[in-house]
Motif scaffolding. Structure first.
Motif, PDB file in Angstrom:
ATOM      1  N   GLN A  43       0.870  -1.173   0.000  1.00 13.21           N
ATOM      2  CA  GLN A  43       0.000   0.000   0.000  1.00 13.21           C
ATOM      3  C   GLN A  43       0.913   1.231   0.000  1.00 13.21           C
ATOM      4  N   LYS A  44       1.040   1.849  -1.157  1.00 11.15           N
ATOM      5  CA  LYS A  44       2.027   2.914  -1.353  1.00 11.15           C
ATOM      6  C   LYS A  44       1.795   4.115  -0.447  1.00 11.15           C
ATOM      7  N   ASN A  45       0.544   4.478  -0.221  1.00  9.65           N
ATOM      8  CA  ASN A  45       0.262   5.616   0.667  1.00  9.65           C
ATOM      9  C   ASN A  45       0.721   5.330   2.094  1.00  9.65           C
ATOM     10  N   TYR A  46       0.541   4.092   2.517  1.00 13.45           N
ATOM     11  CA  TYR A  46       0.956   3.718   3.872  1.00 13.45           C
ATOM     12  C   TYR A  46       2.483   3.722   3.981  1.00 13.45           C
ATOM     13  N   PHE A  47       3.148   3.195   2.964  1.00 12.02           N
ATOM     14  CA  PHE A  47       4.608   3.255   2.919  1.00 12.02           C
ATOM     15  C   PHE A  47       5.077   4.703   3.024  1.00 12.02           C
ATOM     16  N   ASN A  48       4.496   5.580   2.202  1.00 14.83           N
ATOM     17  CA  ASN A  48       4.906   6.989   2.204  1.00 14.83           C
ATOM     18  C   ASN A  48       4.670   7.639   3.552  1.00 14.83           C
ATOM     19  N   GLU A  49       3.532   7.338   4.162  1.00 14.01           N
ATOM     20  CA  GLU A  49       3.243   7.926   5.474  1.00 14.01           C
ATOM     21  C   GLU A  49       4.303   7.523   6.492  1.00 14.01           C
ATOM     22  N   ILE A  50       4.603   6.234   6.562  1.00 15.68           N
ATOM     23  CA  ILE A  50       5.588   5.755   7.537  1.00 15.68           C
ATOM     24  C   ILE A  50       6.986   6.264   7.183  1.00 15.68           C
ATOM     25  N   PHE A  51       7.367   6.117   5.919  1.00 17.25           N
ATOM     26  CA  PHE A  51       8.720   6.483   5.512  1.00 17.25           C
ATOM     27  C   PHE A  51       9.018   7.961   5.732  1.00 17.25           C
ATOM     28  N   VAL A  86       9.322   2.136  13.255  1.00 14.38           N
ATOM     29  CA  VAL A  86       8.060   1.944  12.530  1.00 14.38           C
ATOM     30  C   VAL A  86       6.953   1.616  13.523  1.00 14.38           C
ATOM     31  N   GLY A  87       7.222   0.702  14.452  1.00 13.44           N
ATOM     32  CA  GLY A  87       6.213   0.325  15.445  1.00 13.44           C
ATOM     33  C   GLY A  87       5.789   1.482  16.320  1.00 13.44           C
ATOM     34  N   ILE A  92       1.870   5.695  17.985  1.00 13.95           N
ATOM     35  CA  ILE A  92       1.556   7.099  18.263  1.00 13.95           C
ATOM     36  C   ILE A  92       0.527   7.662  17.288  1.00 13.95           C
ATOM     37  N   ASN A  93       0.634   7.296  16.021  1.00 11.05           N
ATOM     38  CA  ASN A  93      -0.132   7.971  14.968  1.00 11.05           C
ATOM     39  C   ASN A  93      -1.289   7.184  14.368  1.00 11.05           C
ATOM     40  N   ARG A  94      -1.282   5.901  14.473  1.00  8.37           N
ATOM     41  CA  ARG A  94      -2.315   5.078  13.822  1.00  8.37           C
ATOM     42  C   ARG A  94      -3.203   4.429  14.880  1.00  8.37           C
ATOM     43  N   LEU A  95      -3.959   5.266  15.573  1.00  3.15           N
ATOM     44  CA  LEU A  95      -4.774   4.802  16.691  1.00  3.15           C
ATOM     45  C   LEU A  95      -5.872   3.838  16.263  1.00  3.15           C
ATOM     46  N   GLU A  96      -6.231   3.838  14.988  1.00  2.00           N
ATOM     47  CA  GLU A  96      -7.247   2.901  14.503  1.00  2.00           C
ATOM     48  C   GLU A  96      -6.693   1.477  14.377  1.00  2.00           C
ATOM     49  N   THR A  97      -5.380   1.339  14.405  1.00  3.02           N
ATOM     50  CA  THR A  97      -4.754   0.021  14.327  1.00  3.02           C
ATOM     51  C   THR A  97      -4.525  -0.478  15.753  1.00  3.02           C
ATOM     52  N   TYR A  99      -3.118  -1.996  19.074  1.00  2.51           N
ATOM     53  CA  TYR A  99      -1.712  -2.088  19.500  1.00  2.51           C
ATOM     54  C   TYR A  99      -1.177  -3.506  19.342  1.00  2.51           C
ATOM     55  N   LYS A 100      -2.011  -4.521  19.547  1.00  2.00           N
ATOM     56  CA  LYS A 100      -1.544  -5.907  19.408  1.00  2.00           C
ATOM     57  C   LYS A 100      -1.157  -6.217  17.962  1.00  2.00           C
ATOM     58  N   VAL A 101      -1.857  -5.624  17.018  1.00  2.32           N
ATOM     59  CA  VAL A 101      -1.510  -5.804  15.600  1.00  2.32           C
ATOM     60  C   VAL A 101      -0.144  -5.187  15.328  1.00  2.32           C
ATOM     61  N   ILE A 102       0.083  -3.989  15.851  1.00  5.60           N
ATOM     62  CA  ILE A 102       1.361  -3.303  15.637  1.00  5.60           C
ATOM     63  C   ILE A 102       2.515  -4.108  16.239  1.00  5.60           C
ATOM     64  N   ILE A 103       2.321  -4.619  17.446  1.00  3.01           N
ATOM     65  CA  ILE A 103       3.360  -5.439  18.074  1.00  3.01           C
ATOM     66  C   ILE A 103       3.610  -6.693  17.246  1.00  3.01           C
ATOM     67  N   ASN A 104       2.542  -7.365  16.827  1.00  2.00           N
ATOM     68  CA  ASN A 104       2.678  -8.583  16.034  1.00  2.00           C
ATOM     69  C   ASN A 104       3.410  -8.314  14.716  1.00  2.00           C
ATOM     70  N   GLU A 105       3.061  -7.209  14.067  1.00  2.26           N
ATOM     71  CA  GLU A 105       3.753  -6.854  12.817  1.00  2.26           C
ATOM     72  C   GLU A 105       5.235  -6.607  13.083  1.00  2.26           C
ATOM     73  N   GLY A 106       5.559  -5.934  14.180  1.00  6.78           N
ATOM     74  CA  GLY A 106       6.960  -5.702  14.531  1.00  6.78           C
ATOM     75  C   GLY A 106       7.717  -6.997  14.771  1.00  6.78           C
ATOM     76  N   VAL A 107       7.084  -7.929  15.470  1.00  6.21           N
ATOM     77  CA  VAL A 107       7.694  -9.233  15.726  1.00  6.21           C
ATOM     78  C   VAL A 107       7.942  -9.956  14.403  1.00  6.21           C
ATOM     79  N   ASN A 108       6.952  -9.935  13.519  1.00  9.45           N
ATOM     80  CA  ASN A 108       7.117 -10.599  12.220  1.00  9.45           C
ATOM     81  C   ASN A 108       8.206  -9.950  11.378  1.00  9.45           C
ATOM     82  N   LEU A 109       8.308  -8.626  11.442  1.00 12.85           N
ATOM     83  CA  LEU A 109       9.379  -7.935  10.728  1.00 12.85           C
ATOM     84  C   LEU A 109      10.744  -8.349  11.272  1.00 12.85           C
ATOM     85  N   ALA A 110      10.841  -8.491  12.588  1.00 14.42           N
ATOM     86  CA  ALA A 110      12.101  -8.906  13.198  1.00 14.42           C
ATOM     87  C   ALA A 110      12.453 -10.340  12.803  1.00 14.42           C
TER      88      ALA A 110
END
Length: 147
Positions: A43-51, A86-87, A92-97, A99-110
């Motif tokens: 999702q290019k918009n999401y990449f741009n937002e984070i990057f 990134v996490g 801080i910024n993506r309150l609609e996501t 927190y457990k999803v964000i942690i899980n994504e971070g773990v998977n990235l690691a």
């Protein structure tokens, strides 16, 4: 969470790692990712937002990390540092996501990019940051429901 967002996070980690290591401009790295088609399936918009969001909020993100890491943020392994940034950005910024999803994504990235066992470190730090950044969300999930 959608695979396109997961792919955007992967690309953001790679791009932020490149930025951290090379010192190249964000625009040059972004052009590289677009020209080399690294963003296919992301999702290019999401990449741009984070990057762009991580460098724009670097002081806030690193301050949130510094409270819970065992060394200066700049001394954290560069791959782990990019994943943590990134996490924390998302916490801080993506309150609609959730927190457990964000942690899980971070773990998977690691697990995907990091050294063996680094996912445990990422999990621990993002969990601690989320306890502070998402205290209201966590409390609402732990509160007993009314009869």
């Amino acid at each position: 969470m959608s695979q396109a967002k997961t792919n955007a996070r992967k690309c953001a980690v790679q791009a932020l790692y490149q930025w951290q290591m090379s010192g190249e401009s964000l625009s040059r790295i972004e052009i590289y990712f677009q020209e080399e088609d690294h963003l296919k399936g992301a999702q290019k918009n999401y990449f741009n937002e984070i990057f762009h969001g991580v460098p724009a909020q670097l002081d806030v993100i690193d301050a949130a990390l510094a409270e819970f890491v065992d060394r200066p943020v700049e001394k954290i392994d560069p791959v782990e540092r990019a994943i943590l940034r990134v996490g924390v950005y998302e916490l801080i910024n993506r309150l609609e996501t959730p927190y457990k999803v964000i942690i899980n994504e971070g773990v998977n990235l690691a697990k995907f990019f990091g050294a063996e066992g680094s996912h445990k470190y990422i999990n621990g730090i993002l969990d601690k940051v989320s306890q502070k950044q998402r205290a209201v969300e966590i409390a609402s999930k732990q509160a007993p429901s009314a009869p």
